[in-house]
Design a protein around this motif. Structure first.
Motif, PDB file in Angstrom:
ATOM      1  N   LEU A 227       0.824  -1.202   0.000  1.00  0.00           N
ATOM      2  CA  LEU A 227       0.000   0.000   0.000  1.00  0.00           C
ATOM      3  C   LEU A 227       0.860   1.255   0.000  1.00  0.00           C
ATOM      4  N   LEU A 228       0.398   2.262  -0.737  1.00  0.00           N
ATOM      5  CA  LEU A 228       1.057   3.566  -0.770  1.00  0.00           C
ATOM      6  C   LEU A 228       0.064   4.642  -0.354  1.00  0.00           C
ATOM      7  N   ASP A 229       0.582   5.775   0.113  1.00  0.00           N
ATOM      8  CA  ASP A 229      -0.275   6.917   0.402  1.00  0.00           C
ATOM      9  C   ASP A 229      -0.926   7.403  -0.889  1.00  0.00           C
ATOM     10  N   ASP A 230      -2.071   8.054  -0.741  1.00  0.00           N
ATOM     11  CA  ASP A 230      -2.770   8.568  -1.916  1.00  0.00           C
ATOM     12  C   ASP A 230      -1.871   9.469  -2.761  1.00  0.00           C
ATOM     13  N   GLU A 231      -1.154  10.381  -2.102  1.00  0.00           N
ATOM     14  CA  GLU A 231      -0.328  11.340  -2.832  1.00  0.00           C
ATOM     15  C   GLU A 231       0.795  10.640  -3.598  1.00  0.00           C
ATOM     16  N   VAL A 232       1.386   9.641  -2.975  1.00  0.00           N
ATOM     17  CA  VAL A 232       2.489   8.917  -3.616  1.00  0.00           C
ATOM     18  C   VAL A 232       1.972   8.120  -4.813  1.00  0.00           C
ATOM     19  N   LEU A 233       0.863   7.411  -4.626  1.00  0.00           N
ATOM     20  CA  LEU A 233       0.313   6.604  -5.716  1.00  0.00           C
ATOM     21  C   LEU A 233      -0.163   7.494  -6.863  1.00  0.00           C
ATOM     22  N   LEU A 234      -0.789   8.619  -6.531  1.00  0.00           N
ATOM     23  CA  LEU A 234      -1.235   9.554  -7.565  1.00  0.00           C
ATOM     24  C   LEU A 234      -0.041  10.065  -8.375  1.00  0.00           C
ATOM     25  N   SER A 235       1.037  10.418  -7.686  1.00  0.00           N
ATOM     26  CA  SER A 235       2.228  10.918  -8.376  1.00  0.00           C
ATOM     27  C   SER A 235       2.789   9.867  -9.331  1.00  0.00           C
ATOM     28  N   LYS A 236       2.844   8.622  -8.889  1.00  0.00           N
ATOM     29  CA  LYS A 236       3.357   7.550  -9.745  1.00  0.00           C
ATOM     30  C   LYS A 236       2.452   7.352 -10.961  1.00  0.00           C
ATOM     31  N   MET A 237       1.139   7.453 -10.761  1.00  0.00           N
ATOM     32  CA  MET A 237       0.213   7.309 -11.882  1.00  0.00           C
ATOM     33  C   MET A 237       0.361   8.467 -12.865  1.00  0.00           C
ATOM     34  N   GLN A 238       0.486   9.678 -12.323  1.00  0.00           N
ATOM     35  CA  GLN A 238       0.599  10.840 -13.213  1.00  0.00           C
ATOM     36  C   GLN A 238       1.913  10.853 -13.984  1.00  0.00           C
ATOM     37  N   ASN A 239       2.916  10.170 -13.456  1.00  0.00           N
ATOM     38  CA  ASN A 239       4.158  10.011 -14.214  1.00  0.00           C
ATOM     39  C   ASN A 239       3.948   9.106 -15.428  1.00  0.00           C
ATOM     40  N   ILE A 240       2.923   8.268 -15.348  1.00  0.00           N
ATOM     41  CA  ILE A 240       2.594   7.366 -16.459  1.00  0.00           C
ATOM     42  C   ILE A 240       1.629   8.022 -17.428  1.00  0.00           C
ATOM     43  N   SER A 241       0.621   8.731 -16.899  1.00  0.00           N
ATOM     44  CA  SER A 241      -0.392   9.352 -17.754  1.00  0.00           C
ATOM     45  C   SER A 241      -0.848  10.680 -17.174  1.00  0.00           C
ATOM     46  N   SER A 242      -0.846  11.707 -18.013  1.00  0.00           N
ATOM     47  CA  SER A 242      -1.316  13.036 -17.587  1.00  0.00           C
ATOM     48  C   SER A 242      -2.840  13.114 -17.564  1.00  0.00           C
ATOM     49  N   GLU A 243      -3.525  12.068 -18.043  1.00  0.00           N
ATOM     50  CA  GLU A 243      -4.994  12.035 -18.007  1.00  0.00           C
ATOM     51  C   GLU A 243      -5.519  12.030 -16.572  1.00  0.00           C
ATOM     52  N   ILE A 244      -4.754  11.443 -15.664  1.00  0.00           N
ATOM     53  CA  ILE A 244      -5.226  11.209 -14.294  1.00  0.00           C
ATOM     54  C   ILE A 244      -5.148  12.506 -13.492  1.00  0.00           C
ATOM     55  N   LYS A 245      -6.283  12.880 -12.884  1.00  0.00           N
ATOM     56  CA  LYS A 245      -6.373  14.175 -12.202  1.00  0.00           C
ATOM     57  C   LYS A 245      -6.503  14.057 -10.684  1.00  0.00           C
ATOM     58  N   ALA A 246      -7.095  12.991 -10.177  1.00  0.00           N
ATOM     59  CA  ALA A 246      -7.283  12.860  -8.729  1.00  0.00           C
ATOM     60  C   ALA A 246      -7.347  11.386  -8.367  1.00  0.00           C
ATOM     61  N   LEU A 247      -7.089  11.100  -7.082  1.00  0.00           N
ATOM     62  CA  LEU A 247      -7.072   9.708  -6.612  1.00  0.00           C
ATOM     63  C   LEU A 247      -7.502   9.647  -5.157  1.00  0.00           C
ATOM     64  N   LYS A 248      -8.249   8.598  -4.825  1.00  0.00           N
ATOM     65  CA  LYS A 248      -8.650   8.344  -3.451  1.00  0.00           C
ATOM     66  C   LYS A 248      -8.735   6.841  -3.249  1.00  0.00           C
ATOM     67  N   GLN A 249      -8.135   6.342  -2.155  1.00  0.00           N
ATOM     68  CA  GLN A 249      -8.193   4.920  -1.837  1.00  0.00           C
ATOM     69  C   GLN A 249      -9.172   4.676  -0.686  1.00  0.00           C
ATOM     70  N   TYR A 250      -9.877   3.550  -0.769  1.00  0.00           N
ATOM     71  CA  TYR A 250     -10.869   3.178   0.237  1.00  0.00           C
ATOM     72  C   TYR A 250     -10.602   1.764   0.745  1.00  0.00           C
ATOM     73  N   PHE A 251     -10.963   1.520   2.002  1.00  0.00           N
ATOM     74  CA  PHE A 251     -10.924   0.198   2.627  1.00  0.00           C
ATOM     75  C   PHE A 251      -9.541  -0.448   2.518  1.00  0.00           C
ATOM     76  N   LEU A 252      -8.543   0.320   2.930  1.00  0.00           N
ATOM     77  CA  LEU A 252      -7.165  -0.177   2.887  1.00  0.00           C
ATOM     78  C   LEU A 252      -6.928  -1.296   3.893  1.00  0.00           C
ATOM     79  N   ASP A 253      -7.840  -1.476   4.844  1.00  0.00           N
ATOM     80  CA  ASP A 253      -7.699  -2.535   5.846  1.00  0.00           C
ATOM     81  C   ASP A 253      -8.356  -3.844   5.416  1.00  0.00           C
ATOM     82  N   THR A 254      -8.704  -3.972   4.120  1.00  0.00           N
ATOM     83  CA  THR A 254      -9.310  -5.201   3.609  1.00  0.00           C
ATOM     84  C   THR A 254      -8.361  -5.874   2.617  1.00  0.00           C
TER      85      THR A 254
END
Length: 372
Positions: A227-254
């Motif tokens: 698991l990564l923090d939202d900000e870290v995962l978003l940054s990694k995704m945006q390095n792959i694609s500029s299409e991605i604008k926002a990210l939120k993770q849910y139920f990280l304890d499952t």
């Protein structure tokens, strides 16, 4: 079921019937309004578009029509109406009543059914959760087919089944955790069949994908994502694609955390899913929505959007143990040939007029929360 039988069930007495004026049909004498007429099924007209309980404007379609021969009413009739649109609106209470009334009848077809629940933000026919007494392997799949073969229950697009030891179906947070800890791609049933005429996401009118989840078993094995923090995962995704604008993770304890991203769509999202494969060690369930219309932090309206916008035959991508749901609006990028409808929205002027006349008393936060 026969409408007059339902009438007697609701009112706890037999219907007293009188003959119509212009035809031989008998109707309850205590109706507020009686509209009589004749339907020639060989004649059709275009109906729509108009705002519907899905939260979208129903597309124009051809339907039979009735030629009116008489309209009668009580001396002081009550005109019954409801306001429909994005949830939660008045029809949520009718949906809940229907759910409770028809549970005993549904059990006659599915005797191992304990309870079922149609969340209001799933707009009833788009999402159903059911609790069953599991007696043998494949029981949940059998129940899915039973549900999809019963009257208007056949319109349900997404069905999730849990065992009798699951939390109460209306305990949203706990039952979702229960489901995510048992969700396995190998226990998914992807099918095709009749869908509601109001469904806009299917490639063809009234026929589309069905998705059934068998979550009646034990908790699945830990599959070892990091698991990564939202900000870290978003940054990694945006390095792959500029299409991605926002990210939120849910139920990280499952066992199956959910990652929601919003995009400015410029292509079919299967290409984005393929590009994000290097990050699948951090993702179990990925949901993609349009950035212009959606807030990735608004859980309630995300359920509404996703259940409305996906067809499981087209919008579900699976790679190993990572799955993706493309809940973006469909267009030519997706080879979608039907017209995609608009959301049912109020203009700012209408809302301000209702506020000034004290018909509604809602805050700006309320308007934003429910996408009014």
């Amino acid at each position: 079921i026969f409408e007059l039988m339902l009438y007697g069930f609701v009112k706890n007495k037999n219907a007293e019937l009188v003959k119509s004026i212009t035809n031989d049909i008998y109707v309850p004498k205590d109706n507020d309004f009686i509209i009589e007429g004749f339907v020639d099924p060989s004649k059709i007209r275009i109906e729509g578009p108009f705002g519907d309980h899905t939260g979208y404007y129903t597309l124009e379609e051809e339907y039979p029509f009735m030629e009116i021969t008489a309209i009668t009413s009580k001396a002081k009739p009550t005109f019954l109406a409801t306001v429909v649109g994005k949830p939660p609106l008045e029809d949520k209470y009718m949906g809940h009543a229907t759910e409770r009334i028809f549970l005993p009848l549904l059990k006659t077809t599915a005797p191992d059914l304990i309870d079922y629940y149609m969340p209001e933000n799933g707009v009833f026919h788009n999402l159903i959760m059911a609790k069953i007494k599991t007696l043998y392997p494949g029981h949940a799949s059998q129940m899915m087919h039973a549900f999809w073969g019963v009257g208007q229950m056949s319109f349900v697009k997404h069905a999730i089944f849990v065992n009798e030891n699951a939390p109460e179906l209306t305990n949203h947070q706990e039952v979702i955790k229960h489901i995510l800890n048992r969700l396995n791609v190998e226990d998914m049933l992807i099918s095709k069949g009749v869908v509601d005429a109001l469904d806009h996401s299917s490639p063809k009118f009234a026929v589309g994908g069905k998705l059934g989840l068998d979550c009646t078993g034990d908790e699945i094995e830990e599959l070892g994502i990091t698991l990564l923090d939202d900000e870290v995962l978003l940054s990694k995704m945006q390095n792959i694609s500029s299409e991605i604008k926002a990210l939120k993770q849910y139920f990280l304890d499952t066992k199956n955390p959910i990652t929601v991203i919003s995009v400015e769509k410029t292509r079919n999202q299967k290409y984005l899913f393929e590009e994000l494969k290097p990050l699948f060690e951090h993702i179990k369930i990925l949901i993609i929505v349009d950035s212009a219309k959606n807030d990735v932090t608004n859980e309630y309206m995300l359920v509404w959007r996703v259940c409305n916008n996906i067809d499981s035959n087209r919008d579900l991508f699976i790679d190993g143990h990572t799955m993706c749901l493309d809940a973006t609006d469909k267009n030519a990028y997706d080879n979608f040939k039907r017209r995609w409808p608009d959301d049912v929205d109020c203009t700012k002027e209408v809302i301000e007029s209702l506020r000034e006349r004290k018909i509604i008393d809602v805050s700006d936060e309320f308007i934003k929360k429910f996408y009014l």
